[in-house]
Write a protein that holds these residues in place. Sequence first.
Motif, PDB file in Angstrom:
ATOM      1  N   PHE A  17       1.379   7.133  -5.191  1.00  0.00           N
ATOM      2  CA  PHE A  17       1.589   8.556  -5.441  1.00  0.00           C
ATOM      3  C   PHE A  17       1.763   9.305  -4.133  1.00  0.00           C
ATOM      4  O   PHE A  17       1.338  10.452  -3.997  1.00  0.00           O
ATOM      5  N   SER A  18       2.406   8.631  -3.152  1.00  0.00           N
ATOM      6  CA  SER A  18       2.610   9.245  -1.843  1.00  0.00           C
ATOM      7  C   SER A  18       3.563  10.435  -1.899  1.00  0.00           C
ATOM      8  O   SER A  18       3.629  11.225  -0.965  1.00  0.00           O
ATOM      9  N   SER A  19       4.318  10.549  -2.992  1.00  0.00           N
ATOM     10  CA  SER A  19       5.239  11.684  -3.130  1.00  0.00           C
ATOM     11  C   SER A  19       4.485  12.976  -3.451  1.00  0.00           C
ATOM     12  O   SER A  19       5.091  14.042  -3.524  1.00  0.00           O
ATOM     13  N   TRP A  20       3.166  12.838  -3.681  1.00  0.00           N
ATOM     14  CA  TRP A  20       2.329  14.012  -3.916  1.00  0.00           C
ATOM     15  C   TRP A  20       1.311  14.146  -2.781  1.00  0.00           C
ATOM     16  O   TRP A  20       0.108  13.982  -2.982  1.00  0.00           O
ATOM     17  N   PRO A  21       1.770  14.422  -1.572  1.00  0.00           N
ATOM     18  CA  PRO A  21       0.856  14.427  -0.418  1.00  0.00           C
ATOM     19  C   PRO A  21      -0.233  15.486  -0.493  1.00  0.00           C
ATOM     20  O   PRO A  21      -1.339  15.294   0.013  1.00  0.00           O
ATOM     21  N   GLY A  22       0.055  16.593  -1.162  1.00  0.00           N
ATOM     22  CA  GLY A  22      -0.931  17.664  -1.226  1.00  0.00           C
ATOM     23  C   GLY A  22      -1.975  17.475  -2.306  1.00  0.00           C
ATOM     24  O   GLY A  22      -2.956  18.233  -2.357  1.00  0.00           O
ATOM     25  N   GLN A  23      -1.790  16.481  -3.155  1.00  0.00           N
ATOM     26  CA  GLN A  23      -2.715  16.277  -4.271  1.00  0.00           C
ATOM     27  C   GLN A  23      -3.521  14.987  -4.153  1.00  0.00           C
ATOM     28  O   GLN A  23      -4.040  14.497  -5.158  1.00  0.00           O
ATOM     29  N   ALA A  29     -10.064  12.002  -7.187  1.00  0.00           N
ATOM     30  CA  ALA A  29     -11.094  12.429  -8.138  1.00  0.00           C
ATOM     31  C   ALA A  29     -10.725  12.035  -9.566  1.00  0.00           C
ATOM     32  O   ALA A  29     -11.578  11.581 -10.338  1.00  0.00           O
ATOM     33  N   LEU A  30      -9.438  12.176  -9.915  1.00  0.00           N
ATOM     34  CA  LEU A  30      -8.984  11.852 -11.264  1.00  0.00           C
ATOM     35  C   LEU A  30      -9.124  10.358 -11.554  1.00  0.00           C
ATOM     36  O   LEU A  30      -9.677   9.968 -12.588  1.00  0.00           O
ATOM     37  N   PHE A  31      -8.642   9.516 -10.614  1.00  0.00           N
ATOM     38  CA  PHE A  31      -8.722   8.070 -10.825  1.00  0.00           C
ATOM     39  C   PHE A  31     -10.167   7.578 -10.797  1.00  0.00           C
ATOM     40  O   PHE A  31     -10.532   6.668 -11.542  1.00  0.00           O
ATOM     41  N   LEU A  32     -11.000   8.164  -9.940  1.00  0.00           N
ATOM     42  CA  LEU A  32     -12.404   7.781  -9.890  1.00  0.00           C
ATOM     43  C   LEU A  32     -13.101   8.130 -11.199  1.00  0.00           C
ATOM     44  O   LEU A  32     -13.884   7.335 -11.736  1.00  0.00           O
ATOM     45  N   SER A  75      -9.994  -2.742 -13.412  1.00  0.00           N
ATOM     46  CA  SER A  75     -10.418  -3.227 -12.089  1.00  0.00           C
ATOM     47  C   SER A  75      -9.290  -3.892 -11.311  1.00  0.00           C
ATOM     48  O   SER A  75      -9.385  -4.059 -10.098  1.00  0.00           O
ATOM     49  N   ALA A  76      -8.213  -4.261 -12.001  1.00  0.00           N
ATOM     50  CA  ALA A  76      -7.083  -4.910 -11.321  1.00  0.00           C
ATOM     51  C   ALA A  76      -6.233  -3.913 -10.542  1.00  0.00           C
ATOM     52  O   ALA A  76      -5.490  -4.305  -9.640  1.00  0.00           O
ATOM     53  N   THR A  77      -6.337  -2.631 -10.876  1.00  0.00           N
ATOM     54  CA  THR A  77      -5.473  -1.636 -10.224  1.00  0.00           C
ATOM     55  C   THR A  77      -6.215  -0.470  -9.582  1.00  0.00           C
ATOM     56  O   THR A  77      -5.944  -0.115  -8.435  1.00  0.00           O
ATOM     57  N   VAL A  78      -7.145   0.142 -10.321  1.00  0.00           N
ATOM     58  CA  VAL A  78      -7.732   1.405  -9.873  1.00  0.00           C
ATOM     59  C   VAL A  78      -8.488   1.304  -8.540  1.00  0.00           C
ATOM     60  O   VAL A  78      -8.308   2.167  -7.671  1.00  0.00           O
ATOM     61  N   PRO A  79      -9.344   0.287  -8.309  1.00  0.00           N
ATOM     62  CA  PRO A  79     -10.025   0.210  -7.005  1.00  0.00           C
ATOM     63  C   PRO A  79      -9.059   0.179  -5.824  1.00  0.00           C
ATOM     64  O   PRO A  79      -9.327   0.797  -4.783  1.00  0.00           O
ATOM     65  N   LYS A  80      -7.934  -0.507  -5.965  1.00  0.00           N
ATOM     66  CA  LYS A  80      -6.932  -0.551  -4.899  1.00  0.00           C
ATOM     67  C   LYS A  80      -6.306   0.818  -4.679  1.00  0.00           C
ATOM     68  O   LYS A  80      -6.067   1.230  -3.541  1.00  0.00           O
ATOM     69  N   ASP A  84      -6.543   2.931  -1.231  1.00  0.00           N
ATOM     70  CA  ASP A  84      -5.341   3.388  -0.533  1.00  0.00           C
ATOM     71  C   ASP A  84      -5.384   4.884  -0.270  1.00  0.00           C
ATOM     72  O   ASP A  84      -4.990   5.352   0.809  1.00  0.00           O
ATOM     73  N   ILE A  85      -5.860   5.657  -1.251  1.00  0.00           N
ATOM     74  CA  ILE A  85      -5.948   7.107  -1.078  1.00  0.00           C
ATOM     75  C   ILE A  85      -6.990   7.449  -0.025  1.00  0.00           C
ATOM     76  O   ILE A  85      -6.775   8.310   0.848  1.00  0.00           O
ATOM     77  N   GLN A  86      -8.131   6.758  -0.065  1.00  0.00           N
ATOM     78  CA  GLN A  86      -9.222   7.055   0.852  1.00  0.00           C
ATOM     79  C   GLN A  86      -8.887   6.666   2.287  1.00  0.00           C
ATOM     80  O   GLN A  86      -9.194   7.406   3.228  1.00  0.00           O
ATOM     81  N   THR A  87      -8.278   5.515   2.476  1.00  0.00           N
ATOM     82  CA  THR A  87      -7.996   5.011   3.824  1.00  0.00           C
ATOM     83  C   THR A  87      -6.602   5.397   4.316  1.00  0.00           C
ATOM     84  O   THR A  87      -6.262   5.119   5.464  1.00  0.00           O
ATOM     85  N   ARG A  88      -5.800   5.985   3.434  1.00  0.00           N
ATOM     86  CA  ARG A  88      -4.407   6.336   3.748  1.00  0.00           C
ATOM     87  C   ARG A  88      -3.602   5.109   4.164  1.00  0.00           C
ATOM     88  O   ARG A  88      -2.685   5.187   4.981  1.00  0.00           O
ATOM     89  N   SER A  89      -3.986   3.968   3.632  1.00  0.00           N
ATOM     90  CA  SER A  89      -3.270   2.724   3.898  1.00  0.00           C
ATOM     91  C   SER A  89      -2.611   2.264   2.608  1.00  0.00           C
ATOM     92  O   SER A  89      -3.228   2.266   1.550  1.00  0.00           O
TER      93      SER A  89
END
Length: 306
Positions: A17-23, A29-32, A75-80, A84-89
């Motif tokens: 979701f890198s096309s939404w840099p401001g969100q 929060a939503l995925f968590l 668990s196969a997708t959401v933790p990753k 990625d969002i947290q580490t910006r990687s």
Amino acid sequence: MKMVNHTRVVEFLLLGFSSWPGQQGLLFALFLCLYLTGLFGNLLILLAIGSNSHLHTPMYFFLANLSLVDLGLLSATVPKVLLDIQTRSQSISFPGCLAQMYFCMMFANMDNFLLTVMAYDRYVAICHALHYSIMMVPRLCATLVAVPWLIATLNPLLHTLMMARLNFCSENVIPHFFCDVNSLLPLSCSDTSLNQLLVLAAVGLIFVVPSVCILASYGHIVSTVMTIPSVQGKLKAFSTCGSHLALVILFYGAISGIYLSPSSKHTMGKDSAASVIFMVVAPVLNPFIYSLRNKELKRALKKILA
């Protein structure tokens, strides 16, 4: 003559979701929230069914398997995604990408099979109520779960091995938030015609056929319910089956939008949104839709939470 870069790709970049840099904070929060809700809800279902001997029946046996599969799918997708969002990687190794693709396919296939099995269980319970205990014997129930697990394990293994033999030369950007077979194939510099044929065959056999079986089951259920003289009985049956059918339509509608629509209509935003529906939202909704209208399960859940 055009020069081709033959540098072998060792990692991929998940655009997500890198096309939404401001969100990004809102997305995290939503995925968590979705992940924790799905984790908590499905674990409660498993605990309630496992701890209550009155719930050791075919319907709850299938529901327990569905909750287990939904835990794996989340668990196969959401933790990753959260990482990625947290580490910006956005990077994922080639072996890691293949492993994620395998488990996503396995749990999605199994989710699909279990929805079909549960629709059949409801068909027998409503349309052949007097013969339910004779038809749904433990051996049949075990077979209805074991055979799908075998297919759901071997089918993605075939796709993963076929993917591993391909060469990825320069392109490594995946326009998705997870490693999906349809997103990986266009990046390969090898001939992918056999892989694409296998994907079409899998979609036809593993998704189209079960969806037709589900619709047929609910069609028979509706025709049987219409013969019930009591209006209250009709409403109760339609209320329960309607919520189940709504979830099935949501699940298969999202899958069809990705795997059955022309490639020219695919965009990163649409594919990601559709994938979120059947990879994240459906596993979160399953425990609530299949349990909130069930008095026995609600009593079992109250005992655990008390």
